[in-house]
Design a protein around this motif. Structure first.
Motif, PDB file in Angstrom:
ATOM      1  N   TYR A 180     -33.156  -0.298  14.583  1.00 56.30           N
ATOM      2  CA  TYR A 180     -34.863  -0.304  14.370  1.00 56.30           C
ATOM      3  C   TYR A 180     -35.148  -1.101  15.670  1.00 56.30           C
ATOM      4  N   THR A 181     -34.064  -2.126  15.785  1.00 56.62           N
ATOM      5  CA  THR A 181     -34.572  -3.042  17.296  1.00 56.62           C
ATOM      6  C   THR A 181     -34.482  -2.216  18.763  1.00 56.62           C
ATOM      7  N   ILE A 189     -32.421  -7.742  21.114  1.00 58.24           N
ATOM      8  CA  ILE A 189     -32.602  -8.097  19.444  1.00 58.24           C
ATOM      9  C   ILE A 189     -33.397  -9.519  19.263  1.00 58.24           C
ATOM     10  N   PHE A 192     -36.833  -8.918  20.280  1.00 57.64           N
ATOM     11  CA  PHE A 192     -37.125  -7.633  19.114  1.00 57.64           C
ATOM     12  C   PHE A 192     -37.773  -8.406  17.788  1.00 57.64           C
ATOM     13  N   ILE A 193     -37.152  -9.695  18.069  1.00 57.81           N
ATOM     14  CA  ILE A 193     -37.153 -10.009  16.280  1.00 57.81           C
ATOM     15  C   ILE A 193     -38.483 -11.101  16.498  1.00 57.81           C
ATOM     16  N   ILE A 203     -34.400  -3.705   9.185  1.00 58.34           N
ATOM     17  CA  ILE A 203     -33.446  -5.001   9.458  1.00 58.34           C
ATOM     18  C   ILE A 203     -33.312  -6.644   8.312  1.00 58.34           C
TER      19      ILE A 203
END
Lengths: 476, 499
Positions: A180-181, A189, A192-193, A203
């Motif tokens: 996902y990331t 990460i 991205f989050i 995620i």
């Protein structure tokens, strides 16, 4: 490149020493294998001294931010080193008595530390996973090391199957997070989050699987099923080591991951771990009460201690992760101290009888050992002024700073419950009359381990600053 | 030397214990060594009493060193008028109870005396600590030696009693730990200084909101109420008292219970004044219930020791009632009553232990008419019986009188009921005395011995003090005037602000 090498200097040192240890093992005669252990201790101490980082926010990233060397990893390295030194001292006589005194034992334990160090200093999930497996494989071998005994075999196999399973789950979750990331690096990460949140299925699913794998490693309820059997089946000094070092490593690595990558969504995972903490503490304590075997009691109590440490994770603040580091260091001394003492207090006639009754009247015949046991028990229970209290105090400080009062209250009530079963050991030692003669043949090495552990437990009472100053200067 | 007197008082018993541990193995040597150490400790308290400046409410003989700088914890000790009497009581009763244990403790003497000395150190620490962390450490550390004293050298149900004592008091105080940490962060947020300094945290109390004060108060209250023990948290007390060896009972009743009421005075009132004022009715009701209930239950006891144990519940009710009257006479009466209760109940436990050594029974029904065989013993017992009832000319009278004066001012309804507790006390004590010492002589005790010299030596100082307080209480109350006045002023400012 030079910087990259420097950033894994402690691990490199340990690896070189580990290889040297193998050479020493080869050269050592059959009856002198204990020497390998003593060399291991010397090496760990050397590595410990050689890798003291400069304090004050020192951080060296290496390999394109995949690993880091800082005070945080050093603090956990201290825990591993303490655990290694204590368990090795405790193992020497234990292995001799059972005729399994081989050099590999010490070498494997030594190498497991390298895996743990990588887990904590990783800033990249793939490095973390490599460390995890290095540690785990060593632990499977150690758990089943006493192959002459069925329970130890069972422990090894059980640990292996469950451990491999949990590693798989962890890895599966990791791939989702990566997918996902687009990266396994913590800081990417995190970014991205921060930009996209964690509402996407991939995620969420990935993180949950990772957390589950982590919960397996620290034996948190309901992922604890393997723990009591493995801890009580494994050779006693190994059990002491296993309750401390791998757990500390898992905590160290996960805290770094969560505090770097997970901070933007703190409240999302806080609740998950809060529930985990409550269940783990309560379950571990309640079941420990029902145990009549001290080793099993300690195994269940090790579960509950993971619960207390989880409070530090839930708090998700600086004091929280400092508390975890401090707790594991102190825990290393008191828990391995207790296991070491347990391994050398044997029954006449019945070998390895760790029933409570065999402790009856011990205080009369062996006042010093009983006193040491009393210290460990009360310290594990967190009774001031002993060192265990300092760890608990710090944990609860973290929870209160984060304003999670309810969790702190459940925590202290749990530690009050825990007192009951820790006290039972002292009840038998001090208040009951012996049913039969208890023989304690404490040999030098184990005696030294017990002695060091008791002294440290007392010393930290007077000078808690020694460790607190280290953890205070940690930055994740 | 005066600069470090408090540290000396805390650490001298520990050092003495270590020396005893290292040097002697035989019971006889250790008991004399422990006794000498405890007497020296008591003598060391004397310069503290003499050099104490009664004209100020400030902390005196203060010592402060950084301990855990990262957390703002320091080794910080000092005494004021409230704590100094408790230190005196602790060192006096420890010396006496060690002397009283010479014959009573038959097994593992060395460990026993070491436990007593460490217990003494921890209790002194509780009364002089001015740092919350330090205070909490001493507060809990005292549990371990007491647990061993009850559990190893106690009576038949000693294990049960020891565990119950330990868990009960521990469960009470763990919440206190959370309250302490909460205060630490609150003080840090408000002033920017993160510290466990009790005086600084107290000084900032005006800024704590009512909600926060209530939570902190309740957490503290639970810990202290169990220690006192207040009704309905008292159930550990009869078990612990009855099973503990004489010395344990004396220290338990004489000093440990005072740690609870001391906590009210040192922490609840100054740190959470608004909550304290709000909870006055609750504490007053619980105190009155304790006074009446303790007395009624004491009345029906068949075991002398249990009777005295329940009477403690009743007497400690007076102390809490006085403290929560929140006026000068109430609080001074409360403190004086803490002191008196320590002396009188301590003496009663000593007397009971003394006769138990000879007869191995504590049941009232087993005795009868022994006054004719042991006249000296009967006389001394009578003195303390009257002392316990609160006969004028003896200490408890002054204490109860002050408490009731204070209580009448504050809440006359409760005071009236509480006053009837004095009558109940007369009933159960005199009735017990009559059944034990008069009535039909029980021929079993034909050859019973009277008080010997050693026993007289440890009872004598208590007799002196009981009359001293009764005749000239000013010697003792003069220590506390300023501190109590200061406390009352603080509370009154809060009261005015509330209006």
């Amino acid at each position: 490149m030079a910087q990259s090498i420097v950033s894994i200097l402690p691990e490199i040192l340990m690896t070189i020493f580990g290889l040297l240890l193998i050479v020493i093992d080869v050269l050592a005669g059959e009856d002198r294998k204990s020497g390998v252990g003593y060399f291991g201790i010397a090496f760990v101490l050397l590595a410990l001294i050689a890798s003291i980082p400069p304090f004050n926010g020192f951080k060296i990233f290496g390999f394109n931010k995949m690993v880091v060397w800082d005070v945080y990893s050093y603090a956990f390295f201290l825990t591993f080193a303490f655990a290694y030194i204590m368990s090795t001292l405790g193992s020497v006589d234990y292995l001799k008595d059972r005729g399994i005194n081989k050099g590999e034992y010490y070498v494997i334990m030594f190498f497991s530390i390298i895996g743990m160090m990588f887990m904590v200093s990783a800033t990249d999930l793939s490095v973390f996973y490599l460390g995890l497996e290095t540690m785990a494989i060593s632990m499977y071998i150690l758990a089943g090391y006493n192959k002459k005994e069925l329970t130890s075999n069972e422990a090894g196999i059980k640990y292996f199957i469950m451990g491999a399973f949990s590693s798989g789950i962890f890895l599966y979750g990791l791939t989702y997070v990566f997918g996902y990331t687009g990266s396994t690096k913590y800081h990417i990460i995190a970014e991205f989050i921060r930009n996209n949140g964690v509402s996407h299925f991939s995620i969420i699913f990935g993180l949950i699987l990772m957390f589950a794998g982590f919960a397996f490693k620290i034996s948190a309820f309901p992922f604890h099923m393997w723990a009591p059997d493995v801890y009580s089946g494994a050779p006693t000094p190994v059990a002491g080591f296993m309750t401390v070092a791998p757990k500390a490593a898992a905590f160290g690595g996960m805290v770094r991951f969560l505090m770097v990558a997970g901070v933007p969504v703190v409240e999302k995972w806080q609740l998950f771990f809060a529930i985990l903490a409550v269940l783990t503490m309560t379950y571990g304590n309640l079941v420990a009460i029902a145990q009549n075997n001290v080793k099993r009691m300690l195994a269940y109590s090790a579960i509950s201690h993971a619960g207390y440490m989880l409070i530090g994770l839930v708090a998700a603040n600086d004091i929280g992760y400092q508390a975890i580091a401090l707790y594991t260091m102190i825990y290393a001394f008191m828990n391995i101290g207790a296991f070491t003492l347990l391994s050398v207090l044997k029954n006449k006639g019945i070998i390895d009888d760790e029933r409570l009754e065999s402790f009856a009247g011990l205080a009369k015949k062996h006042p010093l050992y009983s006193l040491a046991m009393l210290l460990f028990m009360f310290s594990l229970a967190g009774i001031p002024p002993l060192a265990g209290f300092i760890g608990k105090f710090y944990i609860f400080m973290a929870a209160i700073k984060a304003k999670i009062y309810w969790l702190a209250i459940i925590g202290v009530l749990n530690s009050a419950i825990a007192c009951y079963y820790y006290m039972r050991v002292t009840v038998y030692m001090y208040f009951k009359e012996a049913e039969y003669d208890v023989e304690a043949n404490l040999r030098p090495a184990a005696f030294i381990a017990t002695f060091i552990a008791s002294v440290v437990v007392l010393l930290l009472t007077v000078f808690p600053s020694l460790l607190i100053n280290i953890v205070k200067s940690m930055i994740v | 030397m005066m600069g470090n007197i408090l540290s000396i008082l805390i650490f001298f018993p520990v050092v003495a214990a270590l020396v005893i541990f290292a040097l002697w193995r035989s019971g006889k040597a250790t008991m004399w060594a422990a006794f000498v150490a405890s007497v020296i400790e008591f003598i060391l308290t004397m310069p503290l009493m003499w050099n104490f400046d009664k004209g100020t409410a400030a902390m005196q003989f203060v010592e402060r060193y950084d301990w855990v700088k990262a957390w703002g914890i320091s080794y910080y000790v000092g005494v004021d008028g409230i704590s100094i009497l408790m230190v005196f009581l602790t060192t006096l009763l420890t010396a006496i109870s060690i002397l009283a244990s010479f014959k009573y403790i038959g097994k593992r003497q060395r460990e026993f005396y070491i436990a007593m000395l460490i217990l003494e150190a921890a209790i002194v620490g509780v009364f002089v600590a001015l740092d919350f962390f330090l205070f909490y450490i001493f507060w809990e550390a005292m549990l371990i030696p007491m647990y061993l004293i009850i559990g190893v050298w106690g009576g038949k149900r000693r294990v049960y009693a020891a565990i119950k004592f330990f868990l009960y008091t521990l469960a009470g105080s763990v919440l206190m730990m959370l309250a302490i940490i909460a205060l630490y962060f609150k003080h840090g947020q408000l002033t920017g200084e993160y510290t466990f300094d009790i005086l600084k945290i107290t000084a900032a109390s005006a800024q704590y909101s009512l909600g926060f004060q209530t939570i902190v108060f309740l957490a503290f209250f639970l810990g202290f109420a169990i220690k006192v023990p207040m009704f309905p948290f008292h159930t550990w007390l009869p078990d612990a008292h009855v099973e503990a060896p004489t010395a344990g009972s004396v220290i338990l009743a004489g000093v440990l219970l005072k740690m609870g009421t001391y906590g009210f005075l040192r922490f609840c009132l100054p740190i959470t004044p608004i909550a304290s004022i709000k909870f006055v009715p609750l504490v007053a009701i619980l105190s009155v219930v304790a006074i009446i209930y303790g007395a009624l239950v004491a009345m029906v006891q068949e075991d002398v020791k249990k009777l005295v144990a329940y009477s403690s519940v009743s007497h400690m009710g007076f102390v809490t009632l006085g403290i929560y009257a929140l006026n000068q006479s109430g609080i001074e009466g409360g403190i004086l009553q803490m002191f008196n209760h320590g002396i009188i109940t301590g003496a009663l436990f000593l007397l009971i232990g003394l006769i138990y050594e000879r007869t191995h029974t504590r049941l009232i029904a087993d005795y009868g008419g022994i006054a004719q065989k042991v006249p000296v013993y009967a006389t001394i017992f009578a003195i303390f019986t009257f002392g316990s009832i609160g006969l004028p000319s003896m200490g408890a009278f002054i204490g109860e009188f002050l408490v009731l004066v204070g209580a009448f001012k504050a809440f006359s309804d409760y005071a009236i009921i509480a006053a009837s507790g004095v009558i109940f006390a007369a009933v159960y004590m005199l009735w017990m005395y009559q059944r034990v010492f008069f009535q039909q002589f029980n021929s079993r005790w034909e050859n019973i011995e009277d008080v010997n010299v050693r026993e007289f030596i440890y009872l004598f100082p208590l007799i002196i003090i009981v009359f001293w307080v009764g005749v000239y209480p000013e010697t003792f109350t003069s220590y506390m005037h300023e501190s109590v006045k200061n406390l009352i002023e603080q509370i009154n400012t809060v009261k005015i602000a509330l209006k």
